[in-house]
Design a protein around this motif. Structure first.
Motif, PDB file in Angstrom:
ATOM      1  N   LEU A   1     -26.376  21.726 -49.535  1.00 31.64           N
ATOM      2  CA  LEU A   1     -26.161  21.125 -48.223  1.00 31.64           C
ATOM      3  C   LEU A   1     -25.225  21.956 -47.359  1.00 31.64           C
ATOM      4  O   LEU A   1     -25.380  22.025 -46.137  1.00 31.64           O
ATOM      5  CB  LEU A   1     -25.587  19.712 -48.383  1.00 31.64           C
ATOM      6  CG  LEU A   1     -26.570  18.621 -48.831  1.00 31.64           C
ATOM      7  CD1 LEU A   1     -25.833  17.308 -49.065  1.00 31.64           C
ATOM      8  CD2 LEU A   1     -27.656  18.434 -47.797  1.00 31.64           C
ATOM      9  N   SER A   2     -24.252  22.588 -48.012  1.00 30.93           N
ATOM     10  CA  SER A   2     -23.269  23.374 -47.256  1.00 30.93           C
ATOM     11  C   SER A   2     -23.692  24.816 -47.038  1.00 30.93           C
ATOM     12  O   SER A   2     -23.014  25.576 -46.352  1.00 30.93           O
ATOM     13  CB  SER A   2     -21.918  23.350 -47.983  1.00 30.93           C
ATOM     14  OG  SER A   2     -22.023  23.985 -49.253  1.00 30.93           O
TER      15      SER A   2
ATOM     16  N   ILE B   1     -28.370  15.715 -55.191  1.00 28.37           N
ATOM     17  CA  ILE B   1     -27.171  14.867 -55.249  1.00 28.37           C
ATOM     18  C   ILE B   1     -27.524  13.487 -55.791  1.00 28.37           C
ATOM     19  O   ILE B   1     -26.816  12.932 -56.643  1.00 28.37           O
ATOM     20  CB  ILE B   1     -26.520  14.750 -53.857  1.00 28.37           C
ATOM     21  CG1 ILE B   1     -25.924  16.102 -53.441  1.00 28.37           C
ATOM     22  CG2 ILE B   1     -25.421  13.684 -53.859  1.00 28.37           C
ATOM     23  CD1 ILE B   1     -25.412  16.133 -52.020  1.00 28.37           C
TER      24      ILE B   1
ATOM     25  N   ARG C   1     -31.563  22.272 -47.835  1.00 27.85           N
ATOM     26  CA  ARG C   1     -30.656  21.146 -47.588  1.00 27.85           C
ATOM     27  C   ARG C   1     -31.331  19.812 -47.863  1.00 27.85           C
ATOM     28  O   ARG C   1     -30.677  18.864 -48.322  1.00 27.85           O
ATOM     29  CB  ARG C   1     -30.123  21.219 -46.156  1.00 27.85           C
ATOM     30  CG  ARG C   1     -29.161  22.389 -45.994  1.00 27.85           C
ATOM     31  CD  ARG C   1     -28.507  22.471 -44.649  1.00 27.85           C
ATOM     32  NE  ARG C   1     -27.549  23.577 -44.633  1.00 27.85           N
ATOM     33  CZ  ARG C   1     -26.848  23.935 -43.572  1.00 27.85           C
ATOM     34  NH1 ARG C   1     -27.007  23.296 -42.422  1.00 27.85           N
ATOM     35  NH2 ARG C   1     -25.995  24.945 -43.651  1.00 27.85           N
TER      36      ARG C   1
ATOM     37  N   GLY D   1     -31.235  19.614 -51.455  1.00 31.95           N
ATOM     38  CA  GLY D   1     -29.856  19.337 -51.848  1.00 31.95           C
ATOM     39  C   GLY D   1     -29.548  17.854 -51.871  1.00 31.95           C
ATOM     40  O   GLY D   1     -28.847  17.363 -52.772  1.00 31.95           O
TER      41      GLY D   1
ATOM     42  N   VAL E   1     -24.609  17.335 -58.986  1.00 32.34           N
ATOM     43  CA  VAL E   1     -24.079  16.919 -57.677  1.00 32.34           C
ATOM     44  C   VAL E   1     -23.416  18.099 -56.971  1.00 32.34           C
ATOM     45  O   VAL E   1     -23.583  18.306 -55.768  1.00 32.34           O
ATOM     46  CB  VAL E   1     -23.077  15.755 -57.842  1.00 32.34           C
ATOM     47  CG1 VAL E   1     -22.325  15.505 -56.533  1.00 32.34           C
ATOM     48  CG2 VAL E   1     -23.809  14.491 -58.261  1.00 32.34           C
ATOM     49  N   SER E   2     -22.655  18.899 -57.743  1.00 35.94           N
ATOM     50  CA  SER E   2     -22.013  20.080 -57.172  1.00 35.94           C
ATOM     51  C   SER E   2     -23.040  21.051 -56.603  1.00 35.94           C
ATOM     52  O   SER E   2     -22.852  21.599 -55.505  1.00 35.94           O
ATOM     53  CB  SER E   2     -21.164  20.781 -58.246  1.00 35.94           C
ATOM     54  OG  SER E   2     -20.602  21.975 -57.744  1.00 35.94           O
TER      55      SER E   2
ATOM     56  N   PHE F   1     -24.352  19.607 -53.302  1.00 37.97           N
ATOM     57  CA  PHE F   1     -23.434  19.822 -52.183  1.00 37.97           C
ATOM     58  C   PHE F   1     -23.434  21.288 -51.744  1.00 37.97           C
ATOM     59  O   PHE F   1     -23.293  21.597 -50.554  1.00 37.97           O
ATOM     60  CB  PHE F   1     -22.012  19.394 -52.561  1.00 37.97           C
ATOM     61  CG  PHE F   1     -21.773  17.918 -52.408  1.00 37.97           C
ATOM     62  CD1 PHE F   1     -21.845  17.318 -51.156  1.00 37.97           C
ATOM     63  CD2 PHE F   1     -21.490  17.126 -53.506  1.00 37.97           C
ATOM     64  CE1 PHE F   1     -21.639  15.957 -50.999  1.00 37.97           C
ATOM     65  CE2 PHE F   1     -21.285  15.757 -53.360  1.00 37.97           C
ATOM     66  CZ  PHE F   1     -21.355  15.173 -52.110  1.00 37.97           C
ATOM     67  N   SER F   2     -23.605  22.179 -52.714  1.00 40.28           N
ATOM     68  CA  SER F   2     -23.675  23.602 -52.387  1.00 40.28           C
ATOM     69  C   SER F   2     -24.905  23.898 -51.531  1.00 40.28           C
ATOM     70  O   SER F   2     -24.851  24.703 -50.597  1.00 40.28           O
ATOM     71  CB  SER F   2     -23.716  24.446 -53.666  1.00 40.28           C
ATOM     72  OG  SER F   2     -22.548  24.249 -54.431  1.00 40.28           O
TER      73      SER F   2
END
Length: 209
Positions: free
Chosen positions: A88-89, A189, A182, A185, A81-82, A85-86
């Motif tokens: 996506l960001s 997640i 993304r 990503g 999950v981390s 998110f990485s």
């Protein structure tokens, strides 16, 4: 076939070879076409070796340290999950341990196929924990063969993508690579959350019985 597709998509999402393209291009910008091909090949070989060893040997590591499969699923799910998110960001490369100093050092070395490309950029804790947990649920002879073929297919895909990295970078551009990363990503997640939810459900069921 469903098992093959599931594992291939899950590994592809977690490994995210598309997101590795910009780093590969940067690290090999001064190399010849033949050298890039060699690095791509050995990166794929290294990733295959790491993943297949994790798939077959990982369970014994858990037994040795007394770690339950549900604990592994939760820990692995959090890592996955981390990573998602990485992605996506847009901070995925930093999360994979590639900073400017490491990138500069890598450019000075003759061979970058093992580090930083295979480890930690491609085969990391997320993919390793995913495979260990996957083996616990799919350990029949046919499942093992199919899973091994899926891992091999991922290695081949990594070779093709890295071999074509400089072309992909030109075609997709920075914005295209970010967009794909993304989307991946989001899938990553979902995979991580599914692992966490499955582990929690198993723990609850175990306590109720």
């Amino acid at each position: 076939m469903d098992l093959f597709i599931y594992l291939f998509v899950a590994l592809f999402s977690v490994l995210n070879p598309i997101g590795t393209v910009p780093i590969f291009v940067g690290l090999t910008q001064d190399d010849t076409k033949q050298e890039r091909s060699r690095i791509s090949f050995w990166t794929a070989i290294n990733v295959f070796a790491i993943l297949i060893i994790s798939f077959f040997i990982g369970q014994y590591v858990l037994i040795f340290f007394g770690i339950s499969i549900d604990a592994l699923r939760i820990a692995g799910g959090i890592i996955i999950v981390s990573s998602g998110f990485s992605l996506l960001s847009g901070k995925f490369n930093k999360k994979r341990g590639i900073n400017k100093k490491i990138e500069t050092d890598a450019q000075k070395r003759n061979d970058i196929a093992l580090t930083p490309l295979a480890i930690p950029m491609l085969a990391g804790p997320g993919s390793i924990s995913l495979l260990i947990a996957f083996y616990q649920e799919h350990n029949s002879t046919s499942d093992i063969i199919i899973s091994s073929l899926a891992i091999l297919a991922i290695a081949v895909a990594i070779f093709v993508i890295l071999r074509s990295a400089h072309y992909l970078a030109k075609i997709l551009g920075a914005s295209g690579i970010v967009a794909i990363s993304r989307i991946i990503g989001f899938i990553v997640i979902a995979i991580g959350i599914q692992y966490i939810v499955s582990a929690i459900i198993n723990i609850i069921k175990g306590n109720l019985t």
